[in-house]
Design a protein around this motif. Structure first.
Motif, PDB file in Angstrom:
ATOM      1  N   LYS A 233       1.439  -0.627   6.265  1.00 35.28           N
ATOM      2  CA  LYS A 233       2.833  -0.521   5.863  1.00 35.28           C
ATOM      3  C   LYS A 233       3.695  -1.534   6.614  1.00 35.28           C
ATOM      4  CE  LYS A 233       2.698   4.316   4.411  1.00 35.28           C
ATOM      5  NZ  LYS A 233       3.036   4.021   3.000  1.00 35.28           N
ATOM      6  N   LYS A 236       3.324  -4.732   4.901  1.00 40.33           N
ATOM      7  CA  LYS A 236       4.102  -4.766   3.664  1.00 40.33           C
ATOM      8  C   LYS A 236       5.575  -5.018   3.954  1.00 40.33           C
ATOM      9  CE  LYS A 236       1.055  -1.724   1.009  1.00 40.33           C
ATOM     10  NZ  LYS A 236       0.917  -0.417   0.319  1.00 40.33           N
ATOM     11  N   ASN A 305      12.213  -3.389  -2.091  1.00 41.84           N
ATOM     12  CA  ASN A 305      12.391  -2.579  -0.883  1.00 41.84           C
ATOM     13  C   ASN A 305      12.337  -1.098  -1.256  1.00 41.84           C
ATOM     14  OD1 ASN A 305      13.177  -1.331   1.494  1.00 41.84           O
ATOM     15  ND2 ASN A 305      14.722  -2.881   1.981  1.00 41.84           N
ATOM     16  N   LYS A 306      11.188  -0.468  -1.011  1.00 41.80           N
ATOM     17  CA  LYS A 306      10.994   0.928  -1.401  1.00 41.80           C
ATOM     18  C   LYS A 306      11.937   1.858  -0.654  1.00 41.80           C
ATOM     19  CE  LYS A 306       7.316   4.344  -1.999  1.00 41.80           C
ATOM     20  NZ  LYS A 306       5.859   4.615  -1.825  1.00 41.80           N
ATOM     21  N   ARG A 309      15.367   1.739  -2.241  1.00 39.60           N
ATOM     22  CA  ARG A 309      15.415   2.521  -3.480  1.00 39.60           C
ATOM     23  C   ARG A 309      15.502   4.009  -3.180  1.00 39.60           C
ATOM     24  NH1 ARG A 309      11.070  -0.819  -4.951  1.00 39.60           N
ATOM     25  NH2 ARG A 309       9.650   0.960  -4.810  1.00 39.60           N
ATOM     26  N   THR A 310      14.718   4.450  -2.202  1.00 38.36           N
ATOM     27  CA  THR A 310      14.719   5.862  -1.838  1.00 38.36           C
ATOM     28  C   THR A 310      16.091   6.301  -1.365  1.00 38.36           C
ATOM     29  OG1 THR A 310      12.392   5.779  -1.198  1.00 38.36           O
ATOM     30  CG2 THR A 310      13.695   7.574  -0.289  1.00 38.36           C
ATOM     31  N   THR A 330       8.537   9.891   2.291  1.00 34.04           N
ATOM     32  CA  THR A 330       8.473   8.425   2.298  1.00 34.04           C
ATOM     33  C   THR A 330       9.485   7.835   3.268  1.00 34.04           C
ATOM     34  OG1 THR A 330       7.768   8.385   0.001  1.00 34.04           O
ATOM     35  CG2 THR A 330       8.669   6.343   0.884  1.00 34.04           C
ATOM     36  N   GLN A 334       8.530   5.559   6.497  1.00 33.71           N
ATOM     37  CA  GLN A 334       9.014   4.188   6.600  1.00 33.71           C
ATOM     38  C   GLN A 334       9.824   3.972   7.861  1.00 33.71           C
ATOM     39  OE1 GLN A 334       8.559   1.492   4.854  1.00 33.71           O
ATOM     40  NE2 GLN A 334       7.313   2.297   3.193  1.00 33.71           N
TER      41      GLN A 334
END
Length: 340
Positions: A233, A236, A305-306, A309-310, A330, A334
């Motif tokens: 992660k 990423k 960018n996850k 978004r979350t 999540t 993160q």
């Protein structure tokens, strides 16, 4: 014929600017303000990356506001902002040059996080980053001050109209600088806005990729007790930063060519008078493409960018629709990874 072609190209350039600005600028400003709100939320603002992304969103917003309401309001609103000679260029170049260096700081943060995750903890503090950002702003402001070395010059033209049998006198004022000062100013502009940030990003990204390839399991040495997916992660998240740099230079490549051609033309004068309209059209389009990057920060984060978004779903209270438990899990995962 040449004059008619010049008028046509100028009209095309103005039309492109009008429709582009009236659509993209309000949306870009609105979405950048939303980005600032999101990056100021606790889940996104606890790390240096959150702080730097907030600063980048702020600078992107300032750059759009300046471009829309100060630099080019005549295209949409029909007015111009009167300023002393050189002040407009000075402010414009400070803003856009500084934006480039905030982008560099984001790459530098990834480099520091990977190479100095245990040692020299003080260089990973927010105070240290704010100090660096302040130093960069001072350096950019001083280096850009050559734009102020301009003097006003007045030109008077007299025309006679056979239709009215009258003579009309028109006086125009323009700002000029010596050839030497112009060269230094253009060179510093392209150096600070394009080439130095480019080489800095390339260096940081090269060192980051080198470390990730050579030791995938040691990317996050400071958090050895994390789960097995932490390194993946982290990689990423680092890849997101590298991707932002790539996107940045895709948008800035045309204006880089434009600035380089401008300097070359100062030495060689290879752009002929008959080609000036075409060159001005290209210069205008290249500037619009570059400013598009500052208007697309929200969209880039939404796509890549996850965590962003979350947080947007949580803020809009859509998290239950998309699965509240999964989103919260999540976000916690993160944030544990992105802590510096």
């Amino acid at each position: 014929t040449t004059r008619a072609a010049t008028v046509d190209l100028t009209a095309i350039s103005n039309s492109i600017s009008f429709y582009y600005l009236i659509i993209s600028m309000p949306l870009g400003i609105l979405f950048n303000l939303l980005s600032i709100v999101l990056f100021r939320r606790p889940n996104l603002n606890k790390t240096n990356m959150g702080m730097l992304f907030t600063n980048l969103a702020v600078m992107d917003t300032i750059s759009l506001l300046f471009y829309f309401f100060v630099q080019r309001p005549s295209v949409v609103f029909g007015y111009s902002v009167p300023m002393p000679c050189g002040v407009m260029s000075y402010l414009r170049r400070i803003i856009f040059n500084y934006c480039s260096w905030v982008q560099v700081m984001i790459s530098a943060d990834r480099f520091i996080n990977i190479y100095f995750s245990i040692r020299f903890k003080f260089i990973r503090s927010k105070k240290f980053y704010y100090m660096l950002l302040g130093i960069v702003l001072v350096i950019v402001s001083i280096a850009t001050s050559t734009n102020l070395l301009t003097t006003p010059s007045t030109t008077t033209t007299t025309t006679f109209s056979n239709a009215t049998n009258r003579t009309t006198t028109r006086t125009t004022t323009s700002c000029t600088m010596t050839r030497e000062v112009s060269l230094v100013t253009d060179f510093l502009a392209i150096l600070l806005r394009v080439y130095l940030p480019l080489f800095s990003m390339l260096f940081f990204n090269f060192m980051i990729i080198k470390r990730l390839i050579s030791s995938k399991n040691k990317v996050n040495q400071a958090n050895k007790s994390s789960n097995k997916s932490s390194s993946s992660k982290e990689a990423k998240f680092t890849a997101l930063t590298i991707l932002l740099d790539v996107i940045f230079w895709i948008f800035y490549a045309p204006v880089s060519v434009n600035l380089t051609l401008s300097i070359v033309d100062t030495f060689t004068e290879f752009i002929q008078p008959s080609q000036e309209a075409a060159y001005n059209l290209y210069a205008n389009i290249s500037q619009l493409i570059a400013i598009s990057y500052h208007a697309s920060f929200f969209l880039i984060n939404i796509i890549f960018n996850k965590l962003f978004r979350t947080e947007l779903l949580v803020m809009l209270r859509l998290d239950r629709t998309f699965g509240n438990t999964r989103i919260e899990s999540t976000a916690r995962t993160q944030m544990s990874i992105n802590q510096n």
